[in-house]
Design a protein around this motif. Sequence first.
Motif, short mmCIF file in Angstrom:
data_model
loop_
_atom_site.label_atom_id
_atom_site.label_comp_id
_atom_site.label_asym_id
_atom_site.label_seq_id
_atom_site.Cartn_x
_atom_site.Cartn_y
_atom_site.Cartn_z
N PRO A 1 -14.74 2.36 -13.35
CA PRO A 1 -13.50 2.26 -12.56
C PRO A 1 -13.48 1.00 -11.70
CG PRO A 1 -14.47 4.46 -12.39
CD PRO A 1 -15.49 3.60 -13.07
N VAL A 2 -12.31 0.41 -11.57
CA VAL A 2 -12.15 -0.78 -10.74
C VAL A 2 -11.46 -0.37 -9.45
CG1 VAL A 2 -11.10 -3.07 -10.57
CG2 VAL A 2 -11.99 -2.27 -12.77
N ILE A 3 -12.11 -0.60 -8.33
CA ILE A 3 -11.54 -0.28 -7.03
C ILE A 3 -10.65 -1.43 -6.59
CG2 ILE A 3 -12.03 0.34 -4.65
CD1 ILE A 3 -12.96 2.39 -6.73
N ILE A 4 -9.39 -1.14 -6.32
CA ILE A 4 -8.45 -2.16 -5.86
C ILE A 4 -8.59 -2.30 -4.35
CG2 ILE A 4 -6.06 -2.92 -5.80
CD1 ILE A 4 -7.17 -2.70 -8.61
N PRO A 5 -8.97 -3.49 -3.86
CA PRO A 5 -9.14 -3.65 -2.41
C PRO A 5 -7.79 -3.65 -1.69
CG PRO A 5 -9.40 -5.76 -3.52
CD PRO A 5 -9.27 -4.73 -4.60
N SER A 6 -7.83 -3.33 -0.41
CA SER A 6 -6.61 -3.29 0.40
C SER A 6 -6.91 -3.86 1.78
CB SER A 6 -6.10 -1.85 0.54
OG SER A 6 -5.08 -1.76 1.52
N ASN A 7 -5.97 -4.61 2.33
CA ASN A 7 -6.12 -5.10 3.72
C ASN A 7 -5.02 -4.53 4.61
OD1 ASN A 7 -3.98 -6.64 2.70
ND2 ASN A 7 -4.52 -8.42 3.94
N ILE A 8 -4.47 -3.37 4.20
CA ILE A 8 -3.44 -2.70 4.97
C ILE A 8 -4.10 -1.59 5.80
CG2 ILE A 8 -1.25 -1.45 4.90
CD1 ILE A 8 -1.03 -4.28 3.82
N GLN A 9 -4.05 -1.68 7.12
CA GLN A 9 -4.58 -0.64 7.98
C GLN A 9 -3.53 0.48 8.08
OE1 GLN A 9 -4.74 -4.11 9.26
NE2 GLN A 9 -6.58 -3.99 7.96
N GLY A 10 -3.96 1.71 7.75
CA GLY A 10 -3.04 2.83 7.74
C GLY A 10 -2.30 2.99 6.44
N GLY A 11 -2.73 2.29 5.40
CA GLY A 11 -2.07 2.39 4.10
C GLY A 11 -2.87 1.64 3.04
N LEU A 12 -2.20 1.32 1.96
CA LEU A 12 -2.80 0.59 0.85
C LEU A 12 -1.94 -0.62 0.55
CD1 LEU A 12 -3.41 3.65 -1.52
CD2 LEU A 12 -5.11 2.58 -0.02
N THR B 1 7.27 4.67 9.75
CA THR B 1 8.22 5.60 9.13
C THR B 1 8.66 6.65 10.14
OG1 THR B 1 6.56 7.21 8.41
CG2 THR B 1 6.97 5.31 6.96
N PRO B 2 9.80 7.31 9.87
CA PRO B 2 10.26 8.39 10.76
C PRO B 2 9.25 9.52 10.88
CG PRO B 2 12.02 7.69 9.30
CD PRO B 2 10.78 7.02 8.81
N GLN B 3 8.35 9.67 9.93
CA GLN B 3 7.34 10.72 9.97
C GLN B 3 6.15 10.36 10.86
OE1 GLN B 3 8.47 9.39 6.96
NE2 GLN B 3 10.01 11.01 6.67
N GLY B 4 6.20 9.16 11.47
CA GLY B 4 5.13 8.75 12.36
C GLY B 4 4.03 7.95 11.71
N GLU B 5 4.14 7.66 10.42
CA GLU B 5 3.14 6.84 9.73
C GLU B 5 3.26 5.38 10.18
OE1 GLU B 5 3.14 8.70 5.32
OE2 GLU B 5 5.10 8.28 6.22
N ARG B 6 2.14 4.72 10.24
CA ARG B 6 2.13 3.32 10.71
C ARG B 6 1.12 2.53 9.88
NH1 ARG B 6 3.39 0.56 15.51
NH2 ARG B 6 2.08 -1.28 15.91
N ALA B 7 1.58 1.43 9.30
CA ALA B 7 0.71 0.55 8.51
C ALA B 7 0.86 -0.87 9.03
CB ALA B 7 1.08 0.61 7.03
N THR B 8 -0.25 -1.56 9.22
CA THR B 8 -0.21 -2.92 9.76
C THR B 8 -1.19 -3.81 9.00
OG1 THR B 8 -1.93 -2.50 11.41
CG2 THR B 8 0.36 -2.08 12.06
#
Length: 309
Positions: A282-293, A123-130
């Motif tokens: 509560p159910v935790i939703i797993p994520s495989n996004i590095q730097g995000g969800l 993103t323009p704000q410098g965020e990076r997800a991979t």
Amino acid sequence: MKFVLCALLSLLLMSCGSLRNEVSPGTLIGERDQLVVTCYLSPQDTVLAVKVTRSQSVLEDELQTVSSRNVVDATVTLSDGSRSAVLTYDNTTRPQSLRPYYNIRASAMPIIVGRTYTLTVVTPQGERATSTCTIPGAVNLTGVTFDSLQSGNSQRYFVRARWRDEAGRPNYYQTTGVFWFTADCATCPKDTSSLTTSDFAYLSFDDDNRGLFVDTDLDGTEMISGRAYLNGSNLNPGLPFMYRYQKASVTVNLLNVEQTYYQFWSAVVRQRRVRNNPFAEPVIIPSNIQGGLGCFAGYNTASKNLVLR
């Protein structure tokens, strides 16, 4: 004695009341929202699409619309290791379901079995997800069976999918499908008004995990889905199937999916099952996004069509 008991109860109630404190939301340090990335790749795709939004804190306005969380100015890149393609955001693309997505034609980045793909969002704000995913091979359906059961005074019709599991490795599957029908009451008894309707309905399987399967303890064996009821028309539910429809067929899809896909959607199914229960764990939703969800995963589809009428 009664006086002592009342005094003790009064002290207990006062102690309980002291545990409750009003907290202003403004004094809480809210977690910064994160990028939420969703993308599934398949060799059968004609369009490659990536959804990018922002997470919503429990302290945010509940009336905030989903569209207001769409990220529209990110740079979204898909790579297969030898070449890359930049996906573009298009809010005018038809059909409607593609509007909030970054997308490209699949011909620009063919999805090939066994190949690993890397998705990058900046993103323009410098965020990076991979994230990365690898495309599995297809597993063919061995059959689709049509059956019925008695429900009250009417008959309910359903289909089941059958396939043989790939032996020697863990496998994860999802069954989906579509019921295509033309309801024509010209074929019904004469006291029924004539009406013809051509339409379709998505299949919903009634097994515990809503069409998701893992081959634990079933390696190399035949696997059978739950029942998917054919609820395409409520017209004359007491009539036999052949009198309800002029034409009817069903397409059943077997998705051979990555483990990350299975884990993500299994958690979503469990969350939806208990979300209205305030006492549920509560159910935790797993994520495989590095730097995000979110979830970035590959799958492969095999389909079988069955003409019913």
